[in-house]
Design a protein around this motif. Structure first.
Motif, PDB file in Angstrom:
ATOM      1  N   ASP A 174       0.819  -1.209   0.000  1.00 22.66           N
ATOM      2  CA  ASP A 174       0.000   0.000   0.000  1.00 22.66           C
ATOM      3  C   ASP A 174       0.854   1.259   0.000  1.00 22.66           C
ATOM      4  O   ASP A 174       0.426   2.323  -0.431  1.00 22.66           O
ATOM      5  N   ILE A 175       2.059   1.111   0.537  1.00 24.91           N
ATOM      6  CA  ILE A 175       2.905   2.284   0.734  1.00 24.91           C
ATOM      7  C   ILE A 175       4.357   1.886   0.487  1.00 24.91           C
ATOM      8  O   ILE A 175       4.728   0.734   0.732  1.00 24.91           O
ATOM      9  N   LYS A 179       1.095   5.045  -1.885  1.00 22.14           N
ATOM     10  CA  LYS A 179       1.524   6.181  -1.073  1.00 22.14           C
ATOM     11  C   LYS A 179       3.032   6.107  -0.922  1.00 22.14           C
ATOM     12  O   LYS A 179       3.632   5.030  -1.020  1.00 22.14           O
ATOM     13  N   VAL A 180       3.647   7.265  -0.665  1.00 21.00           N
ATOM     14  CA  VAL A 180       5.113   7.316  -0.579  1.00 21.00           C
ATOM     15  C   VAL A 180       5.545   8.117   0.641  1.00 21.00           C
ATOM     16  O   VAL A 180       5.020   9.212   0.884  1.00 21.00           O
ATOM     17  N   ILE A 181       6.485   7.541   1.380  1.00 19.51           N
ATOM     18  CA  ILE A 181       7.206   8.336   2.387  1.00 19.51           C
ATOM     19  C   ILE A 181       8.662   8.333   1.951  1.00 19.51           C
ATOM     20  O   ILE A 181       9.317   7.290   1.911  1.00 19.51           O
ATOM     21  N   ASP A 182       9.147   9.526   1.610  1.00 16.93           N
ATOM     22  CA  ASP A 182      10.484   9.637   1.028  1.00 16.93           C
ATOM     23  C   ASP A 182      11.467  10.136   2.080  1.00 16.93           C
ATOM     24  O   ASP A 182      11.353  11.262   2.562  1.00 16.93           O
ATOM     25  N   LEU A 183      12.450   9.296   2.432  1.00 22.27           N
ATOM     26  CA  LEU A 183      13.440   9.697   3.427  1.00 22.27           C
ATOM     27  C   LEU A 183      14.571  10.531   2.827  1.00 22.27           C
ATOM     28  O   LEU A 183      15.391  11.066   3.560  1.00 22.27           O
ATOM     29  N   SER A 184      14.640  10.621   1.528  1.00 19.01           N
ATOM     30  CA  SER A 184      15.711  11.406   0.901  1.00 19.01           C
ATOM     31  C   SER A 184      15.336  12.878   0.847  1.00 19.01           C
ATOM     32  O   SER A 184      14.231  13.273   1.224  1.00 19.01           O
ATOM     33  N   LYS A 203      -0.585  11.974   0.472  1.00 21.36           N
ATOM     34  CA  LYS A 203      -0.253  10.799  -0.341  1.00 21.36           C
ATOM     35  C   LYS A 203       1.252  10.636  -0.442  1.00 21.36           C
ATOM     36  O   LYS A 203       1.772   9.536  -0.594  1.00 21.36           O
ATOM     37  N   VAL A 204       1.936  11.764  -0.430  1.00 19.05           N
ATOM     38  CA  VAL A 204       3.393  11.736  -0.498  1.00 19.05           C
ATOM     39  C   VAL A 204       3.933  12.572   0.654  1.00 19.05           C
ATOM     40  O   VAL A 204       3.554  13.735   0.808  1.00 19.05           O
TER      41      VAL A 204
END
Lengths: 345, 345, 345, 345
Positions: B69-70, B93-98, B142-143
Motif C-alpha cells: 500500500d505504501i 503512497k510514498v514516504i520519502d526519506l531522501s 499521499k506523499v
C-alpha cells in the motif's frame, strides 16, 4: 635548565614528563605530589616504566630551590594561588598551567572559579603566556600564567581579526568541543567509559571558567569590551580541542584577503599552521603535537566569518605551550624539544 | 498496512526493517535494491539473520503496487525524484526519506544538491513531514517528504521561538554535530575507522544541503526571511545528532518563561522531551529511540538564548520519524511500534 | 505478572526497566535501591524521562510482596545472599542476576568471591537458568540463579561439544573479551574514558570469579572434571562479549559435521543463531538484543576446533536472559517482549 | 644515512616519515608512490603540513640510488618481491616492511599470500630483522625483512620460553587482537567507522598469513616443529596489538622463576619492558612508541603459562622496528631517534 614538576600525577604533569624526557636543554630533577609522596612515579603511569627514575616528593619550595631553577605548576585550581608566592620567594621561576594566575581582576576569578584568588602582587607579576602573542613579555618573565586549553585554541584563532578590528565583537560566538582528557584524571560518572563512549555532551552552559579569561584577553587587543558567548562540549575522544567561531564582519570581505592576513600574521610562528583555503583542520591532525591548525571561510550569504582552530589540549593547550614558554624564557629556539610531527592516525 | 522498502541496504532502510519487524499494524512485504536484487537480505546485514526472510528485489512500481500500500524511499539523493512519480502513478503512497521532495523551490534544490530536481507537481504534492508540526497535513498526505536529520533536530529545537517571534532570526547560528552513520554505508577515507576514531572534524562549511531546507521551513513560521548560519561536524560515534543553537532575543526574557513555553508547546508530543531547567541532554540519552530531547538556557550577559536539541539520526532523524508519519497517515496512535526506551548505556 | 527490581540504579537494573517497559505480560510495580530511596528514577537515568514514573524505594521483602509476584535482584555480589532468603520467606519468586546463588559449592563461592556464601538451602533451591539448557527446571523454579555474562557466552558456545563428548576438556582455552559496561556503573581509573578509550586491557588473569561457575556447569554435561583456562579482556566499547574458544578434538572431525550438530541442537532455540560455515559473528550484530550468535571452524592443521560466541552482556548476559527465564516460568512464549532486531549499526 | 621511502602514502610509510623527521642520523631524501607521483605529500597527510617538503616521486631504482643509501619498502604484499631485486642491483640497502621476504619456503609464501614469491636469491639474502634476537645478522645485512606486526608481539613474548625449551610447543595458542590501522589505509565495509565502532570482530580464522612466519621463526629456536593456533581479532581502536598466549609447561614451574628468566633475557634490550609480577600491560601504555611490554603468569591449576605482549603495531610492529634495524645497520645506538615515552593517555 633544571625543572621540578608539581602535580606530576595529573595529565598535564605526565605530559611534561613525556616532553621533557627528550628535551635537550632542560632536565627534570624532581616530581612532586601533595598526596602521593614516597611512591614511585611509574606506579601512577606504567607507560613511563624504565624511563623515569622518579619517586614522587612532597612539596617544599626551599628544598626544590636547592636543585631546580624553575617549577611547572600542573595543579588543579586553588593550589598555585597558594604555592606560587612561596616558589617565587625561594628564587624559583614559575610556569603555572592552572587558571590561578590568569585573571587579573580578582573578583572575576573568585566569581567564576569559586575559590579564593591568589595575592594581587603575584597575579600582577604573572605574564599571560600565549606564546605567539606574548613573546616579548614571556622572555623576561619570572612567573608565567600558561593559558587555558580553550582560550589557546580560541585566541590563536580569533585574535588576528580582533587585532585588525575586522569583526563586531558582540556577535562573536565560540562553540568549543573538547576531548575527555580535558576533564583531568579523576574518574566520575560523566567520564565513565560506558556513559561517555558513543556519546556527545554539552556542559557548563554559559558558565565555563574560561569565559573571563577569553574576554580579558580579547580586550587587550580590542577597544570594544563586550561579553561573548562561549560554550563547551565533550567529544568521545582522548585528546583534542576544536573551537568553531562565528562573527559578523564590520565590512564585507572575502575569504582570500582574510586568509592572506592569517598567513602573514603567523608567518614566523612555527606552531601555527594556516590551512589552504577551502580546507579545514580536524583534531587528529595535531594529536600529540604542539601545533595549532587554523582554517577559515567567509560566508557572503550571512556576512559572517567562520574560523576553526584545533589543538591537542594536553600539548599546545597545556604542557606543550608551557615548554614553548620555557624555551622562550631560556632564549633558545622555541621549537626545541617540541618539533614532533603529530601521531597520525 | 503493507509496506515496501526501496533502498533497504542503506542504514535508513535497515532501520526501517528493524522497527517494522515489531510494528503491530504494518508489515514489510518486500525490500528492494537497484544493485543487489536476488541476494538474500541477511547477506547485507547479518544482524537480521533468522528474523528477515527477505530476498532483495528489483524496483518496479507496478509489481510493488500489487502487494503493497505504501513505499518507503530510503535512497540517496537523485533517486526518489525519478521513482516517486512512478510509485504515485501505480497508486502507492510514498514516504520519502531522501532530500528530493523537500525543497519547494526547484532552483534551490538544484543549486544545493547539484542534481536535477523532481517534477514540480510531485514536489508540490509532497507534505513536509515534521510530525509534531505538520500532523494535520501528514494525516491526509499521499506523499510525505520526511525531514532531514539535521533539520529535524534544528527545527524541533528552534521553531517554538520562531513561531512566537521571540528571536532575531538573522542572529541564529546553528552549530550541529553528527554521528558518522549520517554519512551512509559507503566507506571512504573520511569514515575509515583509523582516521575517524579519536578525531573530530568539520565538513561542508557553509555548504550543507540542509541549509535551504532549514531556511525554507523557518520562513513558514516567521515573517522574517533571512539566511542563517548552519555548520556541521562529525563526532567519532555511531548514532546521534546534537544541534547547539544561539540566537539573540527581541526582548529580554528569562529561562523560566522560555522553558514554560516549550513545555506547553510540546505537551502533547510524546516524542519531544523538555529537560528540567539547568540540565541538558546528551546524544546517548536518545540512542535507538524516536525521542528528541531539548534543553535550553537564557544568558543575561549576552541576551542570547541557547537551545540544545538531540536526536538519534537514524530514528527521529530518518526511519523513526518515517514510521511516526506512517502511524499518523494510518490514523493510529503515533507511538505505535516506536515506544522504545533508549538503549543506555 | 507484577515485578519488583532491586538494584535498579545499576546497568542490569536499568536494562530490566528498558525491556519490561514494553513487555506485554509483566509490569514493573516498584524499583528499589538501598542507597537512593526517595529519589526519582529519572534522576539516575535521564534517558527514561517521561517513560518511568518510578521513585526509588527502600528494600523490604514483606512490603514488596504486597504488590509484586517476583523480584529481580540486580545487585552486586554479596547482597542477594542476604536478601533472597527474606524474599522467598515473603512468598516472592526470585530471579537473581548476581553471582550469589550460582555456585553450589559454598567454599568455592567464598574462595573466588571473597564474600560469605548464601545459606545452603537457598543455594540448593536455586535453579541455574541458562535458558536453552535448563528450560524444564526453570519452568517450575521458585528461585533462579541467572547465569553470568561470560558463562552464558561460553556455555552456549561450548556445551554442544562437551555434551556430545567430542573434545578433550583439559585442552579447553577460553579467551574472552568484554565491553566496559560489564564493569558496572561505578567509575574507576580503569574505566575512566581517557584511559580506556583506544586501549585494550587484560584483567583478573586466571582469577576471574566466573571460572568456578563455568567449571561447575561443564561437569554437569561431562564426566571429565578438569580445570580450564579462562581469561578476560576489556574492549573499548559499551556493550558486547566475545568468547573465543579453542579445544582439541578426541577424534578428527570436519567443520561441516560440527556445524550440523550445532544447527540441530539449537534448532528450537529462537535466541541462538548459528552462523553459516566460513563466517563468524561480531559483537555489534547482537547489540541491544537477546541473541547469542555462534560461529565455528575445525582446523585440520592443529586438530583444534575454534568456537566463537557473542552476546550483548547486558541482554543475553544479564537482563535479557532474566526476562527469558521469566517468560519460561510464566509458561508463555520465551521471546515475549524480547523479539528485538539488534540495533545496527 | 640518506633514505628513500617507497609506499609513503600508507600508514607504515607515514610513520617512517614521522619518526625520521626527528632522527639525527638519517635524512629522508625522497618519498615514492606508484600511483600518486607528482602530488605533494601533505595532500595525502595534512598532519605533515609545513614539516614535509616532499613531492611524491615515481619509483626508479637507479634514480633513487643517486640520492639515497637505503630504501624502506612500506608497500603491500606483492610489490617488494618485484622491486627489491632492482634496488639491490642499484646498490641500495633495503629494509622491507612487507611480508614478501620473510618466508624462506617459497611454496609457503605462495600458499598463504596467494601471490608469486620473490626470487629465491633475494629471499635467501634477506635477514629476518626481529631486532632483539637478530642483532648480529642485521648489523651486516644488505636486505632486512622487517617482521610482521603480529609476529613481533608474539615472538618477543614467547621466544624466551621456546628458546629455553620450557613449553610443549604443540599446546601453544596465540589469541591476538589488533587495532584497525593494521588493516591499512584503504577503506572497506569492515573498517567503515559506523560498523567498526563499538564492535569487536574475529577475522581470517586459522588463515592469517602471519601463521607461517611465526611457525618458521619458532623452529629456529626449537627442535619441535609443530603447527600452532594463531587467531586474530579487530579492536575498535587506532593503534596497538595484544597477543595473549597460552602454553603448557614441560615441567611445573612458578611465576617468579619465569619472570626472572624474562628479565634476564631482555636485560640489555631497551625496548622490551617486563612488567612487575602480578601486573599486565595494556596497549595504550606503548602508544606511539617502540616498546614491547610483556606480562606473564603461571597458573598452577592448569599448569599453563600465560604471556601477554603488547606493541604499537605501526611502531615496534612496523616503522619503529625498521628504524631500530636501521640504527643497528648503521652501528649506532639502537634507540637513536626512537626514545619516545608513549603518548598517554
Amino acid at each position: 635548565m633544571r625543572a621540578a614538576i608539581i602535580g606530576a600525577t595529573g595529565y598535564g604533569g605526565a605530559e611534561l614528563v613525556r616532553i621533557l624526557h627528550s628535551h635537550p636543554k632542560c632536565e627534570v630533577v624532581s616530581v612532586h605530589s601533595s598526596s602521593q609522596s614516597g611512591i614511585e612515579y611509574k606506579n601512577s603511569y606504567m607507560h613511563t616504566q624504565d624511563r623515569t627514575p622518579f619517586v614522587l616528593e612532597s612539596i617544599d619550595a626551599y628544598e626544590i630551590a636547592k636543585k631546580a631553577d624553575i617549577v611547572f605548576m600542573a595543579t588543579p585550581a586553588g593550589i598555585s594561588s597558594k604555592l606560587t608566592p612561596e616558589m617565587v620567594d625561594a628564587g624559583l621561576k614559575v610556569i603555572d598551567l592552572s587558571g590561578d594566575l590568569r585573571i587579573k581582576n580578582l573578583q572575576d576569578y573568585e566569581k567564576w572559579y569559586k575559590k579564593a584568588a591568589a595575592p594581587k602582587s603575584v597575579v600582577e607579576e604573572a605574564v599571560y603566556g600565549l606564546s605567539e602573542w606574548s613573546k616579548e613579555s614571556v622572555r623576561t618573565a619570572k612567573v608565567v600564567a600558561n593559558p587555558g586549553c580553550y582560550p589557546t585554541a580560541t585566541l590563536l584563532g580569533i585574535v588576528p581579526l580582533v587585532n585588525k578590528d575586522l569583526i563586531k565583537l558582540s556577535t562573536l560566538i565560540i562553540d568549543a568541543k573538547s576531548a575527555v582528557s580535558g576533564a583531568g584524571r579523576s574518574p566520575s560518572e560523566v567520564t565513565h567509559f560506558p556513559e561517555m563512549n558513543d556519546n556527545f555532551r554539552i556542559y557548563k552552559v554559559n558558565q565555563h571558567q574560561h569565559i573571563p579569561e577569553i574576554e580579558q584577553m580579547l580586550t587587550s587587543w580590542s577597544e570594544e569590551k563586550t561579553p561573548i558567548s562561549f560554550n563547551t562540549h565533550l567529544v568521545p575522544m582522548t585528546r583534542g580541542i576544536m573551537a568553531t567561531m562565528y562573527a559578523q564582519l564590520k565590512n564585507a570581505e572575502n575569504s582570500e584577503s582574510i586568509h592572506d592576513l592569517y598567513n602573514e600574521i603567523y608567518e614566523d610562528s612555527p606552531f601555527v599552521r594556516i590551512r589552504p583555503l577551502g580546507t579545514f583542520p580536524s583534531t587528529k591532525e595535531v594529536y600529540g603535537s604542539n601545533f595549532c591548525d587554523i582554517g577559515l571561510s567567509y560566508d557572503e550569504r550571512t556576512n559572517r566569518v567562520i574560523v576553526v582552530s584545533v589543538i591537542d589540549n594536553l600539548m599546545k593547550g597545556a604542557a606543550g605551550q608551557a615548554v614553548q614558554n620555557l624555551n622562550i624564557m631560556m632564549g633558545i629556539e622555541e621549537t626545541t624539544g617540541l618539533d614532533f610531527i603529530p601521531v597520525y592516525p
